[in-house]
Design a protein around this motif. Structure first.
Motif, short mmCIF file in Angstrom:
data_model
loop_
_atom_site.label_atom_id
_atom_site.label_comp_id
_atom_site.label_asym_id
_atom_site.label_seq_id
_atom_site.Cartn_x
_atom_site.Cartn_y
_atom_site.Cartn_z
N VAL A 275 35.69 64.89 48.18
CA VAL A 275 36.62 64.28 47.45
C VAL A 275 36.72 64.70 46.16
O VAL A 275 37.90 64.92 45.69
N PHE A 276 35.87 65.27 45.56
CA PHE A 276 35.72 66.09 44.38
C PHE A 276 36.57 67.14 44.28
O PHE A 276 37.25 67.69 43.57
N ASP A 277 36.19 67.98 45.42
CA ASP A 277 36.86 69.19 45.69
C ASP A 277 38.64 69.18 46.00
O ASP A 277 39.21 69.71 45.49
N ILE A 278 39.02 68.07 46.54
CA ILE A 278 40.23 67.78 46.95
C ILE A 278 40.81 67.39 45.83
O ILE A 278 42.08 67.85 45.55
N SER A 279 40.36 66.60 44.73
CA SER A 279 40.95 66.20 43.47
C SER A 279 41.13 67.31 42.62
O SER A 279 42.38 67.50 42.15
N VAL A 280 40.15 68.09 42.38
CA VAL A 280 40.31 69.00 41.39
C VAL A 280 41.30 70.16 42.17
O VAL A 280 42.00 70.74 41.38
N LYS A 281 41.33 70.72 43.22
CA LYS A 281 42.52 71.52 43.45
C LYS A 281 43.61 70.84 43.62
O LYS A 281 44.52 71.82 43.55
N THR A 282 43.84 69.75 43.74
CA THR A 282 45.15 69.02 43.60
C THR A 282 45.58 68.95 42.22
O THR A 282 46.90 69.45 41.98
N TYR A 283 45.02 68.26 41.54
CA TYR A 283 45.35 68.08 40.14
C TYR A 283 44.61 68.88 38.96
O TYR A 283 44.99 68.80 37.89
N GLY A 284 43.87 69.85 39.08
CA GLY A 284 42.94 70.65 38.29
C GLY A 284 42.06 69.89 37.57
O GLY A 284 41.65 68.74 37.66
N GLU A 285 41.58 70.71 36.56
CA GLU A 285 40.45 70.30 35.78
C GLU A 285 40.84 69.18 34.53
O GLU A 285 40.02 68.78 33.99
N ASP A 286 42.10 69.18 34.26
CA ASP A 286 42.56 68.49 33.27
C ASP A 286 43.09 67.05 33.68
O ASP A 286 43.85 66.31 33.05
N ASP A 287 42.77 66.53 34.78
CA ASP A 287 42.91 65.15 35.26
C ASP A 287 41.68 64.41 35.21
O ASP A 287 40.66 64.56 35.92
N VAL A 288 41.75 63.41 34.62
CA VAL A 288 40.24 62.47 33.97
C VAL A 288 39.94 61.93 35.31
O VAL A 288 38.82 61.45 35.63
N GLY A 289 40.92 61.33 36.27
CA GLY A 289 40.85 60.58 37.30
C GLY A 289 39.83 61.22 38.39
O GLY A 289 39.17 60.53 39.23
N SER A 290 39.80 62.66 38.50
CA SER A 290 38.90 63.12 39.26
C SER A 290 37.25 62.72 39.03
O SER A 290 36.72 62.64 40.21
N ILE A 291 37.18 62.65 37.99
CA ILE A 291 35.53 62.69 37.71
C ILE A 291 35.40 61.17 37.66
O ILE A 291 34.37 60.49 37.78
N VAL A 292 36.20 60.30 37.00
CA VAL A 292 36.29 58.92 36.98
C VAL A 292 35.90 58.27 38.41
O VAL A 292 34.83 57.67 38.55
N ALA A 293 37.09 58.53 39.31
CA ALA A 293 36.69 58.09 40.75
C ALA A 293 35.11 58.57 41.37
O ALA A 293 34.66 57.61 41.58
N LEU A 294 34.99 59.58 41.10
CA LEU A 294 33.66 60.03 41.70
C LEU A 294 32.61 59.61 41.15
O LEU A 294 31.67 59.04 42.05
N VAL A 295 32.43 59.14 39.89
CA VAL A 295 31.23 58.48 39.41
C VAL A 295 31.27 57.28 39.43
O VAL A 295 30.18 56.44 40.04
N LEU A 296 32.22 56.47 39.57
CA LEU A 296 32.09 55.09 39.17
C LEU A 296 32.70 54.18 40.83
O LEU A 296 32.38 52.98 40.71
N MET A 297 33.18 55.03 41.45
CA MET A 297 33.91 54.24 42.83
C MET A 297 33.43 54.29 44.18
O MET A 297 32.67 55.42 44.26
N ASN A 298 33.32 53.34 44.77
CA ASN A 298 33.01 53.60 46.39
C ASN A 298 34.06 54.41 46.98
O ASN A 298 34.99 54.38 46.72
N ILE A 299 33.26 55.20 48.18
CA ILE A 299 34.09 56.05 48.81
C ILE A 299 34.11 55.77 50.28
O ILE A 299 33.02 55.71 50.99
N LEU A 300 35.18 55.02 50.68
CA LEU A 300 35.16 54.58 52.19
C LEU A 300 35.76 55.88 52.79
O LEU A 300 36.66 56.38 52.66
N ARG A 301 35.20 56.00 54.26
CA ARG A 301 35.46 56.64 55.20
C ARG A 301 35.63 56.14 56.62
O ARG A 301 34.69 55.78 56.90
#
Length: 483
Positions: A275-301
Motif C-alpha cells: 500500500v505504501f508503494d501504491i500511495s507513493v506512486k500515485t501521489y508522490g513523496e509530497d503527500d503526507v497521507g502516504s506515511i501517516v496511513a502507513l504507520v498509524l492505521m489498520n490495513i484490511l484485506r
C-alpha cells in the motif's frame, strides 16, 4: 401514469479521479449495460481509456447524480414522490427520524466503487460536529459548499473483488512495536511523544489513555511539514525497494490480521510495503497521507462478500478494489443545485460528502485542526472491524439470501445468489421499506406486485415497500433497503 411495483433504473456514472481507468473500471463496464446511459456515454465519445471512472450511483435520489426510471423521463425521486406511501411504505413514512431528515425520500445512497488508487485520508462528522461545521461555513462563506447538511454520514463497504482499505487506528501495543522497529517512522514524532507511546503501550493502558496518545501521534504526523516527511518517505521507499518488506517492516508481522480481515494471506509487512508503494506512486513523496496511513492505521484485506463498517468520526481511506458502498444520503451542495452536472466530466467527490480530509490527494478539506479534534481514535484490531452478516436470512424463503447487519436505522444490505441448477429462485418476504439493487453477475428476473423486470450484469432496479419479491435466474443481486 401507472405506479409500477418494480422498475429498471438508469444509474449515474461518476468519473471521480481515483477510479480505475477506462474499461478496467467496473463502474464503466456496468454503465454500458443500461441502454439510455450507454447512449449518453456514446454521445460523449464512449468510455475513454485514460479517464478514471470511480463510481456508479445505482440506487439514489441525490441531486448530484439522480437515478432515472429507465425508459421514462422521470427521476427515481419523482416516481417516489408521486405516491410516497405506495413506494416508501408506512413504517418509513411514520418514522420520525426519517421523516424529519429525508421527507418522502430514500434515506440512503447505494453505489458501486471501482478504484486502484487510494481515496483521501478522511472522516465524516457526527451529528453534533456536522451541525457546528454547517453553521460555521454558512456564517463564514454565506453558503454551504463543503458541509451541506447536519446529518452524520456513516457508511459501509462490501467487497466485490479483493479489497484493501485503511480503517481506524492500530491498537497502541501494535503501533508501538512497529514504530520502534522502523527508524524512518520515528522521524515523524517528537522524542517525548515516542517515549509516552512506548511507556503507555507497556502499561495496560485504559481506552482514554490510548486515545490521548493516538491523538498526539496523529497531530504531529498530519501537521508534519514537507521538509520533514518527504525525506522520510523517500528513505523508506528506497529501503523497501532494496531490502524487502519483511526486513523493513518485520516488526509488524507479529500483528498480521487473523482470518477474514486478511483474505490475501499477506504478512502485515508485505501489506504495508504494497500500500505504501501504491500511495507513493500515485501521489508522490509530497503527500503526507502516504506515511501517516502507513504507520498509524489498520490495513484490511477483504475477500468478496466481506465488508467494513465506518462510523462517523472514524479515520479511513479505501486503497483499491471493487465494492458495494452504501451510506446515509447526503444533500447536494448549494453550488451544484444551480447548474447541470455532467456524468462524464471528472469532478471532486468532497463537495457531496460532508468530509474532513487531508492527505492522499486531498489538501486541508475542512481544516487540519478540525480533523485532529473530530476523530474517534477508535483502535481495535483489524479483525474486529468487519461487518457482521446473516446467511440464510429468514426473509429469504429458500435460504439463498444474506443480510448484512448495518447498525444504523437508515439501511441494511442484502445479497442473493441464484444458480441455474437447483437454486434458481428465491422469494423475499415483504420488506418494510423500498429496495434498490444491482445485478453484478448473470441475469435475474425480479417480480413484485404483478410487475417484472429482467436485468443482466450491471443493470439496476427499484422495488416498492411492502410487497413480496420473487427472484429467478442465474446470477447475483445486491441491494440496499430500509427495514
Amino acid at each position: 401514469m401507472s405506479n409500477p411495483s418494480v422498475v429498471q433504473l438508469k444509474p449515474f456514472l461518476q468519473p471521480f479521479p481515483y477510479g480505475r481507468e477506462g474499461m478496467e473500471s467496473w463502474a464503466a463496464q456496468f454503465a454500458l449495460a443500461t441502454p439510455s446511459l450507454k447512449a449518453d456515454v456514446d454521445k460523449d465519445g464512449g468510455i475513454k481509456s485514460s479517464q478514471p471512472y470511480g463510481e456508479l450511483w445505482c440506487g439514489g435520489t441525490h441531486k448530484n447524480g439522480p437515478c432515472y426510471v429507465e425508459g421514462r423521463d422521470e427521476t427515481l425521486k419523482g416516481l417516489i414522490q408521486r405516491d410516497a406511501g405506495f413506494y416508501l411504505g408506512k413504517k418509513l413514512l411514520n418514522d420520525e427520524q426519517m421523516a424529519s431528515q429525508y421527507p418522502s425520500d430514500l434515506p440512503f445512497l447505494f453505489k458501486i466503487l471501482s478504484f486502484d488508487k487510494p481515496l483521501p485520508l478522511q472522516c465524516h462528522p457526527d451529528k453534533g460536529l456536522g451541525k457546528r461545521l454547517f453553521q460555521e461555513e454558512k456564517r463564514r462563506e454565506g453558503e454551504n459548499s463543503n458541509f451541506v447538511d447536519t446529518n452524520a454520514k456513516p457508511e459501509v463497504g462490501v467487497a466485490l473483488s479483493p479489497f484493501t482499505a485503511f480503517v481506524g487506528f492500530r491498537p497502541i501495543e501494535q503501533l508501538a512495536a512497529i514504530v520502534k522497529g522502523v527508524p524512518e517512522l520515528q522521524g515523524l514524532f517528537q522524542e517525548s511523544t515516542l517515549s509516552t507511546l512506548y511507556s503507555t503501550a507497556s502499561s495496560s493502558p485504559s481506552d482514554d489513555q490510548s486515545k490521548a496518545v493516538l491523538r498526539s501521534l496523529f497531530y504531529e504526523a498530519i501537521n508534519a511539514t514537507p521538509s520533514k516527511f518527504k525525506p522520510l518517505t523517500k528513505r523508506l521507499s528506497d529501503r523497501v525497494a532494496k531490502e524487502g518488506a519483511d526486513t523493513v517492516f518485520g516488526a509488524a508481522n507479529a500483528f498480521t490480521p487473523k482470518g477474514k480481515a486478511n483474505a490475501s494471506g499477506e504478512s502485515e509487512a508485505q501489506a504495508m510495503a504494497r500500500v505504501f508503494d501504491i500511495s507513493v506512486k500515485t501521489y508522490g513523496e509530497d503527500d503526507v497521507g502516504s506515511i501517516v496511513a502507513l504507520v498509524l492505521m489498520n490495513i484490511l484485506r477483504l475477500q468478496k462478500g466481506e465488508g467494513a463498517w465506518i462510523l462517523a468520526d472514524d479515520l479511513h481511506a479505501y486503497v483499491e478494489g471493487d465494492i458495494i458502498e452504501c451510506m446515509v444520503r447526503r444533500l447536494a451542495p448549494a453550488a451544484s443545485r444551480s447548474r447541470a452536472h455532467s456524468p462524464l466530466v471528472p469532478s471532486a467527490q468532497a463537495n457531496s460528502d460532508n468530509m474532513v480530509a487531508h492527505g492522499l490527494g486531498e489538501s486541508e478539506m475542512g481544516g487540519i485542526s478540525t480533523f485532529v479534534e473530530m476523530l474517534s481514535y477508535r483502535h481495535l484490531p483489524a479483525e474486529q472491524l468487519l461487518l457482521e452478516y446473516e446467511d440464510k436470512w429468514s426473509k429469504g424463503q429458500r435460504g439463498l439470501t444474506r443480510r448484512y447487519k448495518v447498525p444504523i436505522a437508515e439501511f441494511d444490505l442484502l445479497a442473493t445468489t441464484l444458480t441455474s441448477v437447483s437454486e434458481s429462485t428465491e422469494t423475499l418476504s415483504p420488506l418494510d421499506g423500498p429496495l434498490t439493487f444491482i445485478v453484478t453477475n448473470g441475469s435475474v428476473k425480479v417480480t413484485a406486485g404483478g410487475d417484472s423486470v429482467s436485468l443482466t450484469k450491471g443493470q439496476c432496479g427499484f422495488v416498492r415497500a411492502e410487497v413480496e419479491i420473487q427472484l429467478e435466474g442465474n446470477g447475483e443481486l445486491w441491494g440496499a433497503f430500509y427495514q
